[in-house]
Design an enzyme around this catalytic site. Structure first.
Site, PDB file in Angstrom:
ATOM      1  N   ASN A  29       0.951  -1.543  -0.174  1.00  0.00           N
ATOM      2  CA  ASN A  29      -0.173   0.418   0.289  1.00  0.00           C
ATOM      3  C   ASN A  29       0.609   1.212   0.291  1.00  0.00           C
ATOM      4  OD1 ASN A  29       0.638  -0.898   2.227  1.00  0.00           O
ATOM      5  ND2 ASN A  29      -1.251   0.256   3.324  1.00  0.00           N
ATOM      6  N   GLU A  72      -3.715  -4.366  -2.810  1.00  0.00           N
ATOM      7  CA  GLU A  72      -4.583  -4.944  -4.231  1.00  0.00           C
ATOM      8  C   GLU A  72      -4.105  -4.473  -5.533  1.00  0.00           C
ATOM      9  OE1 GLU A  72      -5.523  -4.235  -1.001  1.00  0.00           O
ATOM     10  OE2 GLU A  72      -6.618  -5.919  -0.156  1.00  0.00           O
TER      11      GLU A  72
HETATM   12  N1  THU Z   1      -5.971  -1.396   2.659  1.00  0.00           N
HETATM   13  C1  THU Z   1      -4.891  -1.774   1.735  1.00  0.00           C
HETATM   14  O1  THU Z   1      -3.855  -2.078   1.246  1.00  0.00           O
HETATM   15  N2  THU Z   1      -5.737  -2.627   1.562  1.00  0.00           N
HETATM   16  C2  THU Z   1      -6.558  -2.565   1.503  1.00  0.00           C
HETATM   17  O2  THU Z   1      -8.248  -3.778   0.663  1.00  0.00           O
HETATM   18  C3  THU Z   1      -7.799  -2.276   2.864  1.00  0.00           C
HETATM   19  C4  THU Z   1      -6.508  -1.313   3.519  1.00  0.00           C
HETATM   20  C5  THU Z   1      -4.607  -0.344   3.309  1.00  0.00           C
HETATM   21  C6  THU Z   1      -5.005   1.317   2.828  1.00  0.00           C
HETATM   22  C7  THU Z   1      -4.792   2.159   3.529  1.00  0.00           C
HETATM   23  O3  THU Z   1      -3.077   2.260   3.661  1.00  0.00           O
HETATM   24  C8  THU Z   1      -4.326   1.135   4.927  1.00  0.00           C
HETATM   25  O4  THU Z   1      -4.836  -0.168   4.236  1.00  0.00           O
HETATM   26  C9  THU Z   1      -5.612   1.491   6.361  1.00  0.00           C
HETATM   27  O5  THU Z   1      -6.671   2.234   5.199  1.00  0.00           O
END
Ligand code: THU
Length: 136
Positions: free
Chosen positions: A47, A60
């Site tokens: 992320n 994702e």
């Molecule tokens: N996040 C993801 O990488 N994937 C998800 O499906 C849900 C949330 C990340 C985004 C953000 O950087 C952190 O988790 C908190 O929401």
């Protein structure tokens, strides 16, 4: 070990390594993703947060974009490893993006505590918006 357990373990290991590269100074939730592509290659991403918050990119969607940029289109399985306690499933937006390319995707989810959870995208997104829903 059977081939699907071998793939699961390789993917979880790759997602855990990718999680280290997460840029998450705001939420402190690090998420790593590893996508198994048809043909055998594994693509990883994490992320990427942004100070505006709303521009944050989930692991994702980052991994799908990276795989497409590498010329991959067929996806078999996705592992997601986060720093949360429980195995966190992909958010709703990511489920729809994954559905676009791989409605039959297998998912392996792992948190800091407990075993990995295996599920499918179809189980998590039972009634998706379909491309056929648009007028041509
Ligand atoms: N996040 C993801 O990488 N994937 C998800 O499906 C849900 C949330 C990340 C985004 C953000 O950087 C952190 O988790 C908190 O929401």
């Amino acid at each position: 070990m059977d081939p699907s357990s071998q793939l699961r373990d390789r993917l979880l290991q790759a997602a855990r390594a990718a999680r280290r590269l997460a840029y998450c100074p705001y939420s402190h939730l690090a998420v790593g993703a590893a996508l198994a592509c048809e043909g055998g290659s594994i693509v990883t991403a994490a992320n990427v947060e942004n100070g505006s918050y709303g521009l944050t990119l989930c692991a994702e969607r980052a991994v799908v974009a990276r795989a497409l940029a590498e010329g991959q289109r067929g996806f078999v399985a996705l592992a997601i490893v986060s720093s949360a306690a429980r195995p966190v499933p992909p958010c709703g937006a990511c489920r729809q993006v994954l559905h676009e390319f791989a409605p039959g995707l297998t998912l392996y989810l792992q948190g800091e505590e407990g075993a990995a959870r295996e599920t499918t995208l179809a189980a998590l997104l039972p009634d998706p918006f379909e491309l056929g829903d648009q007028p041509c």
